[in-house]
Design an enzyme around this catalytic site. Structure first.
Site, short mmCIF file in Angstrom:
data_model
loop_
_atom_site.label_atom_id
_atom_site.label_comp_id
_atom_site.label_asym_id
_atom_site.label_seq_id
_atom_site.Cartn_x
_atom_site.Cartn_y
_atom_site.Cartn_z
N ASP A 28 0.82 -1.22 0.00
CA ASP A 28 0.00 0.00 0.00
C ASP A 28 0.85 1.27 0.00
OD1 ASP A 28 -2.40 1.39 0.05
OD2 ASP A 28 -2.53 1.38 2.23
N ASN A 76 -11.05 -2.65 -5.02
CA ASN A 76 -10.28 -1.68 -5.81
C ASN A 76 -10.93 -1.35 -7.16
OD1 ASN A 76 -7.07 -2.85 -4.55
ND2 ASN A 76 -8.19 -1.03 -3.94
C1 IPE Z 1 -5.43 -2.63 0.17
O1 IPE Z 1 -5.14 -1.30 -0.03
C2 IPE Z 1 -5.39 -3.36 -1.14
C3 IPE Z 1 -4.09 -3.45 -1.77
C4 IPE Z 1 -2.94 -2.98 -1.32
C5 IPE Z 1 -4.09 -4.12 -3.02
P1 IPE Z 1 -6.27 -0.20 -0.22
O2 IPE Z 1 -5.55 1.08 -0.43
O3 IPE Z 1 -7.22 -0.63 -1.25
O4 IPE Z 1 -6.99 -0.23 1.18
P2 IPE Z 1 -7.78 0.91 1.97
O5 IPE Z 1 -8.78 1.50 1.00
O6 IPE Z 1 -6.77 1.92 2.41
O7 IPE Z 1 -8.40 0.20 3.13
C1 IPE Z 2 -1.79 0.18 -3.31
O1 IPE Z 2 -1.53 1.55 -3.33
C2 IPE Z 2 -2.02 -0.39 -4.69
C3 IPE Z 2 -3.41 -0.81 -4.94
C4 IPE Z 2 -4.37 -0.79 -4.07
C5 IPE Z 2 -3.73 -1.29 -6.26
P1 IPE Z 2 -2.70 2.60 -3.31
O2 IPE Z 2 -3.09 2.90 -4.73
O3 IPE Z 2 -3.80 2.17 -2.43
O4 IPE Z 2 -1.95 3.86 -2.71
P2 IPE Z 2 -2.56 4.91 -1.67
O5 IPE Z 2 -3.05 4.12 -0.49
O6 IPE Z 2 -3.65 5.63 -2.38
O7 IPE Z 2 -1.40 5.78 -1.33
MG MG Z 3 -4.14 2.42 -0.43
#
Ligand code: IPE
Ligand code: IPE
Ligand code: MG
Length: 248
Positions: A28, A76
């Site tokens: 993340d 997502n």
């Molecule tokens: C969790 O991260 C999913 C992945 C890293 C693939 P998210 O960014 O989707 O989670 P939330 O929305 O912060 O809970």
């Molecule tokens: C994790 O990074 C990757 C996926 C969930 C696909 P994020 O895209 O959630 O990055 P932040 O949390 O917005 O920084």
């Molecule tokens: Mg995230």
């Protein structure tokens, strides 16, 4: 170029003796990494992909047996179309590269999650990668794509209902083990350590059943900035934990 850098780590890394057998990583922070630099979110995903390669190879080199990385959740899909499109493009390029370069690699690649939501091309690449790597002797890499643990549990429940209906399983046979055996991670040990970079204190629908006794390490690093030293630190923190499993 090989998907994973195969250079072995020098023996001098000073790692603790009791390494986890199975590590889960919630990859993340890609979006925030890009935002901090005034870049589009997709630039963060592409940089996060490089970290994935580096950390996967490192885990394999130091003898980790199972690594589960959370790449894309069932939630997502809510993201804007252009972000989803760039993620799918990134996944495809990784899978294509893996196909040509994984041949002499010893990592077993598995995808956990519902493949049916991906387009035919991506799904075929996922299956080809799984088939082509399944007999390798090395670390099992589970890539969680369109993975949601609640969805995983619902599927397991439906499967068990069918098995009870067709008589292949009786109610008395339903046990914790039987449920574990109906999950995407069937046959694998539960994760010992779950690492979440980016400082968020939540599980976000990752391995809910399997994490019953996992140790959590939350790190204040965005995934694209995460490096081997951060993994070493997580391993040291893990090694100092006293796992009691409800005992004393
Ligand atoms: C969790 O991260 C999913 C992945 C890293 C693939 P998210 O960014 O989707 O989670 P939330 O929305 O912060 O809970
Ligand atoms: C994790 O990074 C990757 C996926 C969930 C696909 P994020 O895209 O959630 O990055 P932040 O949390 O917005 O920084
Ligand atoms: Mg995230």
């Amino acid at each position: 170029m090989a998907l994973f850098n195969k250079k072995k780590e020098p023996e001098t890394r000073n790692l603790p003796e009791n390494l986890p057998k199975h590590i889960g990583i919630i990859m993340d922070g890609n979006g925030r990494w890009a935002k901090k630099r005034g870049l589009p979110r997709k630039a963060g995903h592409s940089e996060g992909g490089k970290t994935f390669r580096k950390i996967t190879r490192y885990c394999s080199d130091i003898g980790i047996k199972y690594l589960t990385v959370y790449a894309f959740s069932t939630e997502n899909w809510k993201r804007p179309d252009d972000e989803i499109n760039s993620l799918m493009k990134l996944f495809r390029s990784y899978l294509e590269e893996a196909l040509s370069d994984f041949k002499d690699d010893d990592i077993v690649v598995r995808f956990i999650g519902d493949k049916s939501h991906f387009n035919d091309e991506l799904r075929a690449l996922m299956i080809e990668n799984e088939e082509g790597s399944k007999d390798r002797p090395g670390m099992v890499l589970n890539i969680a794509m369109n993975y949601g643990s609640r969805d995983e549990i619902v599927r397991a429940v439906k499967q068990i209902v069918h098995e009870v209906e067709d008589g292949s399983v009786s109610e008395d046979e339903i046990s914790e083990q039987l449920i574990s055996d109906r999950l995407y991670t069937a046959g694998q040990p539960d994760p010992d350590l779950i690492i979440r970079p980016s400082g968020e204190y939540r599980i976000s629908n990752f391995l809910l059943w399997q994490c019953a006794y996992s140790e959590f390490v939350i790190m204040n690093k965005l995934w694209p900035d995460f490096d081997k030293e951060d993994l070493d630190e997580a391993l040291r923190i893990y090694a100092q934990r006293n796992r009691r499993y409800g005992g004393v």
